[in-house]
Design a protein around this motif. Structure first.
Motif, short mmCIF file in Angstrom:
data_model
loop_
_atom_site.label_atom_id
_atom_site.label_comp_id
_atom_site.label_asym_id
_atom_site.label_seq_id
_atom_site.Cartn_x
_atom_site.Cartn_y
_atom_site.Cartn_z
N VAL A 1 10.62 2.40 -0.59
CA VAL A 1 9.92 1.14 -0.38
C VAL A 1 10.33 0.63 1.00
O VAL A 1 11.52 0.47 1.28
CB VAL A 1 10.25 0.11 -1.48
CG1 VAL A 1 9.54 -1.21 -1.21
CG2 VAL A 1 9.89 0.66 -2.85
N CYS B 1 9.59 6.24 -5.41
CA CYS B 1 9.10 6.26 -4.03
C CYS B 1 9.95 5.34 -3.15
O CYS B 1 10.36 4.27 -3.60
CB CYS B 1 7.66 5.76 -3.97
SG CYS B 1 6.49 6.72 -4.90
N GLN C 1 2.19 -2.26 -7.91
CA GLN C 1 2.66 -1.28 -6.93
C GLN C 1 4.18 -1.09 -7.02
O GLN C 1 4.69 0.01 -6.86
CB GLN C 1 2.26 -1.68 -5.51
CG GLN C 1 0.77 -1.60 -5.27
CD GLN C 1 0.07 -2.94 -5.48
OE1 GLN C 1 0.49 -3.78 -6.28
NE2 GLN C 1 -1.01 -3.15 -4.76
N LEU D 1 5.85 3.34 -0.48
CA LEU D 1 5.25 2.02 -0.65
C LEU D 1 5.60 1.16 0.56
O LEU D 1 6.77 0.93 0.85
CB LEU D 1 5.74 1.35 -1.93
CG LEU D 1 5.19 -0.06 -2.19
CD1 LEU D 1 3.66 -0.04 -2.30
CD2 LEU D 1 5.81 -0.65 -3.44
N LYS E 1 0.83 -1.20 0.00
CA LYS E 1 0.00 0.00 0.00
C LYS E 1 0.87 1.25 0.00
O LYS E 1 1.90 1.30 0.68
CB LYS E 1 -0.89 0.03 1.25
CG LYS E 1 -1.98 -1.00 1.27
CD LYS E 1 -2.86 -0.79 2.48
CE LYS E 1 -3.96 -1.82 2.51
NZ LYS E 1 -4.81 -1.67 3.69
N PHE E 2 0.40 2.24 -0.76
CA PHE E 2 1.06 3.54 -0.74
C PHE E 2 0.47 4.38 0.38
O PHE E 2 -0.74 4.47 0.52
CB PHE E 2 0.87 4.26 -2.09
CG PHE E 2 1.80 3.75 -3.14
CD1 PHE E 2 3.08 4.26 -3.27
CD2 PHE E 2 1.39 2.76 -4.01
CE1 PHE E 2 3.94 3.79 -4.23
CE2 PHE E 2 2.24 2.28 -4.99
CZ PHE E 2 3.51 2.80 -5.10
N GLU E 3 1.36 4.98 1.16
CA GLU E 3 0.96 5.89 2.23
C GLU E 3 1.91 7.06 2.20
O GLU E 3 3.12 6.90 2.40
CB GLU E 3 1.03 5.19 3.59
CG GLU E 3 0.11 3.98 3.71
CD GLU E 3 0.37 3.16 4.96
OE1 GLU E 3 0.92 3.70 5.96
OE2 GLU E 3 0.05 1.97 4.96
N LYS F 1 4.83 1.21 -9.93
CA LYS F 1 4.54 2.60 -9.57
C LYS F 1 5.65 3.18 -8.70
O LYS F 1 6.10 4.30 -8.92
CB LYS F 1 3.20 2.68 -8.83
CG LYS F 1 2.81 4.09 -8.46
CD LYS F 1 1.45 4.15 -7.78
CE LYS F 1 1.13 5.59 -7.40
NZ LYS F 1 -0.13 5.71 -6.67
N ALA F 2 6.13 2.42 -7.72
CA ALA F 2 7.22 2.89 -6.86
C ALA F 2 8.48 3.12 -7.68
O ALA F 2 9.22 4.08 -7.45
CB ALA F 2 7.49 1.88 -5.74
N GLY G 1 3.25 8.80 -0.21
CA GLY G 1 4.35 8.71 -1.17
C GLY G 1 5.37 7.63 -0.88
O GLY G 1 6.45 7.63 -1.46
#
Length: 123
Positions: free
Chosen positions: A78, A76, A67, A17, A11-13, A70-71, A15
């Motif tokens: 991780v 982003c 996900q 992962l 889950k992204f929170e 996307k990261a 910005g």
């Protein structure tokens, strides 16, 4: 015996992962090793972490590849986390980018793995 941690939820929170595991005991005291390998039999990327005695294999299975992509695209951070512990996967972007480019069109990983990686990661 090889220690393996599986992440079934990502889950992204804010910005970042977050890769969630319920394997609390296995994640205690491990540190990132900064390397990713492929397990083409299980259709997974495997981030290597380590404790004082051995490597611990963090399995990033196909269901969370969206996900991970996307990261990767958004650079982003991780984070691997359990209820009690967390740590950032150092070198994640460079390692995954390199591995994806190496797998692309490379039958040595098996046709099915190549197809899955190309579908998930190659625009």
């Amino acid at each position: 015996m090889r220690k393996m941690i599986e992440f079934k939820e990502a889950k992204f929170e804010n910005g970042v992962l977050h890769l969630h595991t319920e394997q609390n005991e296995l994640i205690k005291g491990i540190k990132p090793a900064g390397q990713i390998i492929a397990d083409s039999d299980k259709f997974a990327f495997v981030y290597l972490a380590e404790n004082e005695e051995e490597y611990v294999y963090l399995y990033l299975d196909e269901p969370i590849w969206g996900q991970l992509k996307k990261a990767l695209d958004e650079k982003c951070p991780v984070i691997a986390k359990s209820e009690e512990e967390s740590f950032e996967l150092d070198g994640f972007h460079e390692e995954l980018d390199y591995l994806v480019s190496n797998i692309e069109g490379n039958g040595n990983y098996g046709d099915e793995m190549v197809k899955k990686v190309e579908t998930a990661f190659i625009d």
